[in-house]
Design an enzyme around this catalytic site. Structure first.
Site, short mmCIF file in Angstrom:
data_model
loop_
_atom_site.label_atom_id
_atom_site.label_comp_id
_atom_site.label_asym_id
_atom_site.label_seq_id
_atom_site.Cartn_x
_atom_site.Cartn_y
_atom_site.Cartn_z
N HIS A 21 0.84 -1.20 0.00
CA HIS A 21 0.00 0.00 0.00
C HIS A 21 0.88 1.26 0.00
O HIS A 21 0.62 2.22 -0.72
CB HIS A 21 -0.90 0.04 1.24
N LYS A 45 -16.54 -7.92 6.60
CA LYS A 45 -15.58 -8.73 7.37
C LYS A 45 -15.15 -7.97 8.62
O LYS A 45 -15.05 -6.74 8.61
CB LYS A 45 -14.39 -9.11 6.50
N ARG A 94 -1.43 -6.38 -7.97
CA ARG A 94 -0.26 -7.22 -7.68
C ARG A 94 -0.08 -8.32 -8.72
O ARG A 94 1.01 -8.60 -9.16
CB ARG A 94 -0.39 -7.87 -6.29
N SER A 132 -2.37 -7.84 3.19
CA SER A 132 -2.70 -7.65 4.62
C SER A 132 -3.05 -8.99 5.25
O SER A 132 -2.69 -9.27 6.40
CB SER A 132 -3.88 -6.69 4.76
O1 PNS Z 1 -8.49 -3.15 0.47
P1 PNS Z 1 -9.62 -3.75 -0.29
O2 PNS Z 1 -10.44 -4.63 0.63
O3 PNS Z 1 -9.18 -4.43 -1.54
O4 PNS Z 1 -10.56 -2.51 -0.74
C1 PNS Z 1 -11.78 -2.76 -1.40
C2 PNS Z 1 -12.61 -1.47 -1.44
C3 PNS Z 1 -12.77 -0.86 -0.07
C4 PNS Z 1 -11.95 -0.46 -2.34
C5 PNS Z 1 -13.99 -1.85 -2.05
O5 PNS Z 1 -14.52 -2.93 -1.35
C6 PNS Z 1 -14.98 -0.69 -1.99
O6 PNS Z 1 -14.88 0.25 -2.74
N1 PNS Z 1 -15.92 -0.77 -1.02
C7 PNS Z 1 -16.91 0.25 -0.82
C8 PNS Z 1 -18.30 -0.21 -1.26
C9 PNS Z 1 -18.49 -0.06 -2.76
O7 PNS Z 1 -18.31 1.02 -3.32
N2 PNS Z 1 -18.86 -1.16 -3.41
C10 PNS Z 1 -19.06 -1.21 -4.84
C11 PNS Z 1 -17.72 -1.44 -5.55
S1 PNS Z 1 -17.94 -1.40 -7.30
#
Ligand code: PNS
Length: 169
Positions: A21, A45, A94, A132
């Site tokens: 990150h 989660k 990644r 993570s």
């Molecule tokens: O670190 P991560 O878990 O890969 O991040 C994922 C994240 C937070 C970017 C994604 O889950 C997200 O944008 N969540 C917010 C809810 C949302 O907008 N959902 C629709 C995505 S198209």
């Protein structure tokens, strides 16, 4: 008339922030006037670290990055980006296998917010194996996390492990 500031959002769970990150932050921040690192608060989660802990750790890591701001968000990223005036969502990539899901998410975010483009930042090779989830597993099992997370995060993981006892974090 002053130009509209270019604002990007780098959203994630950051539970915890890893060197992967941090690599994305350091490399993408110079491309924008402001990069908002946005910590997702209410993921389904159960996170290891509270949102406040994650924000505090990230703030320590980016303390020398004047263009970087740390915030929390809940709900849709597309809505959050719009509310903050961000026109770019930065995502680290990644592996090729991550691309399919990220591509779908990028298109969906643009469907929800036509003013939001996604910038995929390929991980630096030395970070491509870091996640993570694996960092938490290694820490839980007492393995070394040097080189996987910034020192501020390593210290936090170590103190969590001490408080929780040797076998669980
Ligand atoms: O670190 P991560 O878990 O890969 O991040 C994922 C994240 C937070 C970017 C994604 O889950 C997200 O944008 N969540 C917010 C809810 C949302 O907008 N959902 C629709 C995505 S198209």
């Amino acid at each position: 008339m002053p130009a509209t500031p270019r604002i990007a959002v780098f959203a994630g769970s950051f539970d915890p922030l890893t060197n992967g990150h941090a690599d994305v932050i350091v490399r993408s921040a110079p491309l924008f006037d402001r990069l908002i690192v946005a910590v997702l608060v209410n993921a389904s989660k159960q996170p290891l670290f509270s949102a406040d802990e994650r924000v505090a750790m990230i703030r320590r890591v980016v303390a020398d990055q004047p263009r970087v701001e740390v915030d929390t968000f809940d709900g849709l990223l597309a809505a959050y980006a719009q509310a903050r005036g961000a026109t770019v969502a930065v995502r680290g990539l990644r592996t090729a296998s991550e691309f399919a899901e990220e591509w779908q998410m990028a298109l969906m975010n643009r469907h929800l917010n036509a003013g939001l483009e996604t910038l995929f930042m390929p991980a630096s090779p030395e970070c491509a194996h870091i996640s993570s989830r694996l960092v938490k597993e290694i820490a839980r099992l007492g393995g070394p996390i040097d080189g996987l997370v910034p020192p501020a995060v390593a210290a936090h993981l170590a103190s969590r492990r001490l408080r929780a006892g040797a076998t669980s974090i």
